[in-house]
Motif scaffolding. Structure first.
Motif, short mmCIF file in Angstrom:
data_model
loop_
_atom_site.label_atom_id
_atom_site.label_comp_id
_atom_site.label_asym_id
_atom_site.label_seq_id
_atom_site.Cartn_x
_atom_site.Cartn_y
_atom_site.Cartn_z
N ARG A 80 29.00 126.45 -8.36
CA ARG A 80 29.98 125.58 -7.69
C ARG A 80 31.39 126.10 -7.96
N GLY A 81 32.15 126.26 -6.89
CA GLY A 81 33.53 126.72 -7.00
C GLY A 81 33.70 128.21 -6.78
N GLU A 83 33.69 131.73 -4.86
CA GLU A 83 34.04 132.02 -3.47
C GLU A 83 33.35 133.29 -3.01
N PHE A 99 31.80 122.09 6.44
CA PHE A 99 30.68 122.41 5.58
C PHE A 99 29.72 123.32 6.33
N ALA A 124 28.04 125.66 1.43
CA ALA A 124 29.43 126.02 1.14
C ALA A 124 30.39 125.28 2.06
N GLN A 125 31.69 125.44 1.75
CA GLN A 125 32.76 124.90 2.58
C GLN A 125 33.63 126.07 3.04
N ARG A 148 33.58 128.56 -0.13
CA ARG A 148 33.47 128.10 -1.52
C ARG A 148 32.14 127.39 -1.66
N VAL A 150 29.50 124.77 -2.83
CA VAL A 150 29.62 123.36 -3.19
C VAL A 150 28.52 122.93 -4.16
#
Length: 150
Positions: A80-81, A83, A99, A124-125, A148, A150
């Motif tokens: 998570r976080g 990239e 998303f 991811a976003q 990124r 999620v």
């Protein structure tokens, strides 16, 4: 601006090596097979562990150099976080903040929540807007998107 690596921000530092069950392009969302190999994630919108094929920098290859069947694949399991410079499905039009989920072929597609079922799994976003609605899919370099996990 085009990047030359799949790892854009890497906090988790979880890397693996697996044998390719099929041709794999760096940036593909992957899945682990029953034979202990990896292949492009094959179930659109369904459960997955975020695993992405990295460029084979140890062999001097870049993000456009695909892995052949039965070759060793450098795999990143971002957390998570983290990239990722992933691949977006041809024909998609994604805005910043949208998303994304698996398209079932190693690419990501825009997540659309269904009113009766929320089974589709978000991967991811989007960190950038990418419009491929008029593309022909002939140049994977134009199908890249910063995301990124999620």
């Amino acid at each position: 601006m085009a990047k030359n690596t799949i790892k854009l921000k890497n906090y988790s530092k979880v890397f693996e090596e697996y044998i390719a069950a099929g041709v794999i392009t760096p940036g593909f969302l992957l899945e682990y097979t029953s034979e202990g190999k990896v292949q492009a994630h094959s179930s659109a919108g369904q459960n997955m562990i975020p695993m992405f094929a990295l460029e084979d920098e140890l062999q001097g290859n870049g993000i456009t150099d695909a892995y052949e069947v039965d070759n060793q694949v450098q795999v990143w399991v971002p957390g998570r976080g983290d990239e990722v410079y992933a691949l977006l499905k041809d024909g998609e039009d994604v805005a910043k903040g949208d998303f994304l989920e698996s398209d079932g072929n190693g690419y990501l597609q825009k997540h659309v929540a269904e009113s009766s079922s929320y089974t589709n799994q978000i991967v991811a976003q989007a960190l950038e807007a990418v419009d491929l609605s008029g593309s022909s899919g002939v140049d994977p370099a134009t199908q890249r998107i910063e995301v990124r996990i999620v």
